[in-house]
Structures are given as C-alpha cells and as structure tokens.
Write a protein that holds these residues in place. Structure first.
Motif, PDB file in Angstrom:
ATOM      1  N   GLN A  18      47.144  47.015  21.342  1.00 52.72           N
ATOM      2  CA  GLN A  18      48.082  48.081  21.006  1.00 52.72           C
ATOM      3  C   GLN A  18      47.439  49.099  20.069  1.00 52.72           C
ATOM      4  O   GLN A  18      46.596  48.769  19.256  1.00 52.72           O
ATOM      5  N   SER A  19      47.902  50.334  20.182  1.00 51.07           N
ATOM      6  CA  SER A  19      47.456  51.382  19.269  1.00 51.07           C
ATOM      7  C   SER A  19      48.108  51.155  17.908  1.00 51.07           C
ATOM      8  O   SER A  19      49.078  50.391  17.783  1.00 51.07           O
ATOM      9  N   THR A  21      49.916  53.274  16.383  1.00 54.99           N
ATOM     10  CA  THR A  21      51.290  53.784  16.502  1.00 54.99           C
ATOM     11  C   THR A  21      52.200  52.729  17.110  1.00 54.99           C
ATOM     12  O   THR A  21      53.301  52.482  16.601  1.00 54.99           O
ATOM     13  N   ALA A  22      51.742  52.083  18.177  1.00 53.21           N
ATOM     14  CA  ALA A  22      52.557  51.054  18.832  1.00 53.21           C
ATOM     15  C   ALA A  22      52.812  49.882  17.882  1.00 53.21           C
ATOM     16  O   ALA A  22      53.927  49.341  17.839  1.00 53.21           O
ATOM     17  N   VAL A  25      55.502  50.999  15.399  1.00 54.56           N
ATOM     18  CA  VAL A  25      56.825  51.030  16.033  1.00 54.56           C
ATOM     19  C   VAL A  25      57.341  49.608  16.236  1.00 54.56           C
ATOM     20  O   VAL A  25      58.520  49.321  15.993  1.00 54.56           O
ATOM     21  N   SER A  70      54.177  54.714  22.672  1.00 52.61           N
ATOM     22  CA  SER A  70      53.535  55.430  21.571  1.00 52.61           C
ATOM     23  C   SER A  70      53.305  56.906  21.869  1.00 52.61           C
ATOM     24  O   SER A  70      52.976  57.665  20.970  1.00 52.61           O
ATOM     25  N   SER A  71      53.490  57.308  23.132  1.00 55.88           N
ATOM     26  CA  SER A  71      53.288  58.715  23.492  1.00 55.88           C
ATOM     27  C   SER A  71      53.980  58.989  24.828  1.00 55.88           C
ATOM     28  O   SER A  71      54.341  58.068  25.562  1.00 55.88           O
ATOM     29  N   ASP A  74      51.883  57.526  27.508  1.00 57.10           N
ATOM     30  CA  ASP A  74      52.083  56.078  27.597  1.00 57.10           C
ATOM     31  C   ASP A  74      53.307  55.774  28.466  1.00 57.10           C
ATOM     32  O   ASP A  74      53.270  54.917  29.338  1.00 57.10           O
ATOM     33  N   PHE A  95      60.271  54.012  20.098  1.00 58.78           N
ATOM     34  CA  PHE A  95      59.266  55.071  20.030  1.00 58.78           C
ATOM     35  C   PHE A  95      59.399  55.800  18.705  1.00 58.78           C
ATOM     36  O   PHE A  95      60.369  55.608  17.974  1.00 58.78           O
ATOM     37  N   THR A  96      58.425  56.656  18.404  1.00 58.41           N
ATOM     38  CA  THR A  96      58.464  57.433  17.165  1.00 58.41           C
ATOM     39  C   THR A  96      59.380  58.632  17.338  1.00 58.41           C
ATOM     40  O   THR A  96      59.687  59.039  18.466  1.00 58.41           O
ATOM     41  N   ASP A 114      59.548  53.655  12.878  1.00 60.38           N
ATOM     42  CA  ASP A 114      58.237  53.829  12.263  1.00 60.38           C
ATOM     43  C   ASP A 114      57.851  52.471  11.691  1.00 60.38           C
ATOM     44  O   ASP A 114      58.525  51.475  11.973  1.00 60.38           O
TER      45      ASP A 114
END
Length: 161
Positions: A18-19, A21-22, A25, A70-71, A74, A95-96, A114
C-alpha cells in the motif's frame, strides 16, 4: 545473558503493498470503525480469492468491507470491488478529502479519512449475507485475527495454517 524477548518487536513490518496515503486512510478508517463497535482486520483473503483492504465485524455479526482508494487513478484501475459485495452486509469506499465523492458508485457507502480519523460521509445500503456466507466470513475473520496475534506473541514460531 539477554533474552530473545528483549529483541522482539510487537509491530510487524509494513508489507509495502500500500501507498503511504492508503495506509493513512486505512488507519483513520479503522479508528472510525472501532468507534462504531467494530473490530477490523486488514488485507483479509476472501473466499473468492480477492483480498479486502479492511473487513469489520461487530457483536451483532454484521460484516462491512471497506475498499481504500488513494487516488482517482487507483479507483479507475480497480474494478474488482464489485466482487466484495458477495462477502459483506455493507460495502464502503474510504478515501482522502482530496478525491471527489462523485466518482464512487451510488450503491456503496463513503468514508472520508486521514491518518487520525474518519467520518461516514454516506451510509452504505444493506444487503444481508446468507447465513452460510456469514459463517464462512466470520470464521475467516477470527482465524486471521488469531494468526496475527500469534505472530505478534511468537514471531519465531509462527506458521501458516
């Protein structure tokens, strides 16, 4: 003589799938789910062979699956989320706040998160699982949770079932 226990860590290393960001989240979403009375397991293998980002189980036996995005890319690249519906009572995307809610399907719930928390932006419609599927998912959830605890307690003695 130093004991081996002094050198053990109780937090497993990240699996790098995972990133950042992921992961953030997922952390915030898990905090929200716990506040709603759910226990969570991440990266749970489903009977279909898919792997759910977060699976949550509460004391009433309700099972929620949360797919982390995350995007926009994605989300667009991933169409496997539809397979998750067969394994849960409610399906969510987390998600963000940077992502537009409009890209997500109407038949799913939305969680904005977040690293520190999350809020339920919109509730997911309920589609109750058949009893045999609920039993199978509950057993998978319990086994996965127990295996992770055992790995933390005894990393050298851990083996796959």
């Amino acid at each position: 003589m130093e004991s081996k226990a002094a050198h053990l860590t109780l937090v497993p290393p990240p699996d790098r799938r995972q990133s950042e960001t992921a992961l953030a989240v997922a952390r915030g979403t898990a905090r929200l789910l716990r506040s709603l009375g759910f226990a969570c397991v991440s990266e749970l293998a489903l009977p279909s062979g898919r792997r759910a980002d977060l699976v949550a189980l509460n004391e009433r036996g309700e099972i929620w699956i949360v797919e982390i995005k995350s995007s926009v890319e994605d989300f667009r690249a991933d169409q496997k989320w539809q397979d998750y519906r067969a394994h849960c009572d409610r399906l969510f995307f987390a998600f963000t706040q940077d992502l537009p809610c409009e890209i997500f399907p109407d038949q799913t719930g939305l969680i904005v998160a977040d690293a520190y928390g999350a809020h339920l932006h919109c509730e997911a419609p309920e589609h109750r699982l058949p009893a045999p599927t609920r039993k199978l998912m509950t057993i998978r959830f319990g086994l996965a949770a127990a295996q992770r605890i055992n790995r933390l307690i005894d990393p050298e003695g851990y083996g796959e079932i």
